[in-house]
Design an enzyme around this catalytic site. Structure first.
Site, mmCIF file in Angstrom:
data_model
loop_
_atom_site.group_PDB
_atom_site.id
_atom_site.type_symbol
_atom_site.label_atom_id
_atom_site.label_comp_id
_atom_site.label_asym_id
_atom_site.label_seq_id
_atom_site.Cartn_x
_atom_site.Cartn_y
_atom_site.Cartn_z
ATOM 1 C CD GLU A 48 -12.990 -108.463 22.663
ATOM 2 O OE1 GLU A 48 -12.825 -109.459 23.385
ATOM 3 O OE2 GLU A 48 -12.097 -107.605 22.461
ATOM 4 C CG ASP A 89 7.241 -113.893 15.388
ATOM 5 O OD1 ASP A 89 6.465 -113.047 15.867
ATOM 6 O OD2 ASP A 89 6.868 -114.804 14.616
ATOM 7 N N GLY A 111 -2.616 -113.155 25.759
ATOM 8 C CA GLY A 111 -3.808 -113.839 26.259
ATOM 9 C C GLY A 111 -4.893 -112.831 26.561
ATOM 10 C CG ASP A 112 -6.082 -110.515 23.452
ATOM 11 O OD1 ASP A 112 -6.314 -111.667 23.032
ATOM 12 O OD2 ASP A 112 -5.735 -109.581 22.714
ATOM 13 C CE LYS A 160 -4.266 -114.322 21.445
ATOM 14 N NZ LYS A 160 -4.518 -113.024 20.813
ATOM 15 C CB VAL A 176 -7.308 -108.691 28.961
ATOM 16 C CG1 VAL A 176 -6.778 -110.007 29.498
ATOM 17 C CG2 VAL A 176 -8.085 -107.941 30.026
#
Length: 361
Positions: free
Chosen positions: A70, A175, A240-241, A245, A307
């Site tokens: 990006e 995790d 969630g970015d 996702k 995000v």
């Protein structure tokens, strides 16, 4: 404000200050991680408070099955900045970073760059700073305990930012890779934070006033289910970015007051992917400016659907640009052509080079 020199001498423009990974580490160590987080947060808040001054657009992506690259550009009318960043969750299997980046800050008056810097470390710092800054307005007052689900490269910075800016003292870590939680606890051993490693996400959020989700997989995931989320908590949803996702069950969003950086981008990439285009959200800059209330009641669920946005990177670049004269940890990069006559670029190519002894033909 950034100390960009808009009337530099020509000789000053021949070289661009370059901050390598090594020098970024030197800069951070010179002032301390916590102070860097606080400084970046201050710059982000400054720039959000002049939100209307910026050109704003969703970031420009190039998607592949493995991940995304990006570009994140913005300008305040005097200075232009952009970040190149990738997100490749599977990189970790090959011993590679899942997120890497670099950034540029330029003077609009000349078009010349005034800073080139790594932004892998800097992105981790600015993301954590922005999370804690948002939580300062949205989280329950007096919060002491944060659950962090996903204990990868970003998690340490998140924990330190919340300690420094909100007074968090207890971290409940989970995790799917137990070794990641062990690493986090080891890194934070002397930080003043008490880290409890948990066996399940349900265990992690027990007693937490703040829940941070920062997982890496590029898929529609359900890290938090609706029945896990009680009233009164603040959710800092980072993972969630990008399109495809997410981390939260849709019903959590329907119960929450949702705060975002830039709606046009978050609806494409954030948890908001799961909701209709007209679902109401509040822009974070409005909360900082006092135009809209953040947390308004003890039982309110606040959700920062984070995000990442170009103005945050712009602020981080400004921070580093202003830091360098104080620390001196940078190099002068020979990036820009500097002919004696600006019209004679070809002549510059042909002229002799004292460094290598080449003579013009």
């Amino acid at each position: 404000m950034s100390a960009v020199n808009h009337n530099p001498e020509p000789s000053e423009l021949a070289y661009v200050p370059f901050v390598s990974v090594d020098n970024m580490m030197r800069n951070v160590r010179a002032i301390g991680v916590e102070k860097a987080l606080m400084g970046i947060a201050e710059y982000i808040e400054e720039d959000f408070l002049r939100w209307e001054s910026f050109d704003k657009k969703p970031r420009i992506p190039a998607h592949a099955p493995q991940g995304v690259i990006e570009l994140m550009p913005t300008s305040d009318g005097k200075t232009f900045g952009f970040k190149y960043v990738n997100g490749h969750p599977e990189n970790i299997r090959d011993g590679l970073q899942t997120v890497t980046g670099f950034g540029v800050l330029s003077d609009l008056a000349t078009g010349y760059p005034v800073l080139l810097t790594e932004m892998t470390i800097l992105t981790a710092l600015r993301t954590a700073a922005n999370s804690a800054l948002a939580a300062k307005y949205l989280a329950p007052k007096g919060s002491t305990t944060m659950a962090i689900i996903g204990n990868g490269a970003q998690s340490d910075f998140q924990c330190l930012a919340f300690k420094e800016m909100l007074g968090i003292t207890e971290i409940r870590a989970y995790d799917i890779d137990h070794s990641a939680s062990l690493r986090l606890a080891r890194n934070l051993a002397d930080s003043g934070l008490n880290v409890t490693i948990c066996k399940t996400p349900e265990d992690a959020i027990e007693g937490a006033q703040i829940v941070t989700t920062v997982t890496a997989d590029k898929k529609y995931a359900t890290i938090l289910t609706d029945n896990m989320v009680g009233s009164g908590i603040h959710i800092n949803a980072i993972g969630g970015d990008c399109p495809g996702k997410t981390e939260l069950h849709k019903d959590i969003l329907l119960r929450s007051d949702i705060f975002v950086e830039y709606p046009e981008q978050t609806r494409i990439e954030g948890e908001l992917q799961q909701l209709p285009e007209d679902h109401p959200v509040t822009e974070l800059w409005q909360v900082f400016a006092g135009q809209v209330a953040g947390r308004t009641s003890d039982d309110q669920i606040t959700l920062f659907d984070s995000v990442g946005f170009a103005i945050e990177d712009f602020a981080a670049l400004r921070y580093v640009h202003d830091l360098l004269p104080k620390t001196g940890h940078f190099e002068k990069l020979d990036l820009l052509a500097d002919p004696d006559d600006p019209r004679d670029l070809y002549g510059m190519v042909l002229r002799s080079s004292p460094e290598n002894g080449n003579q013009a033909a």
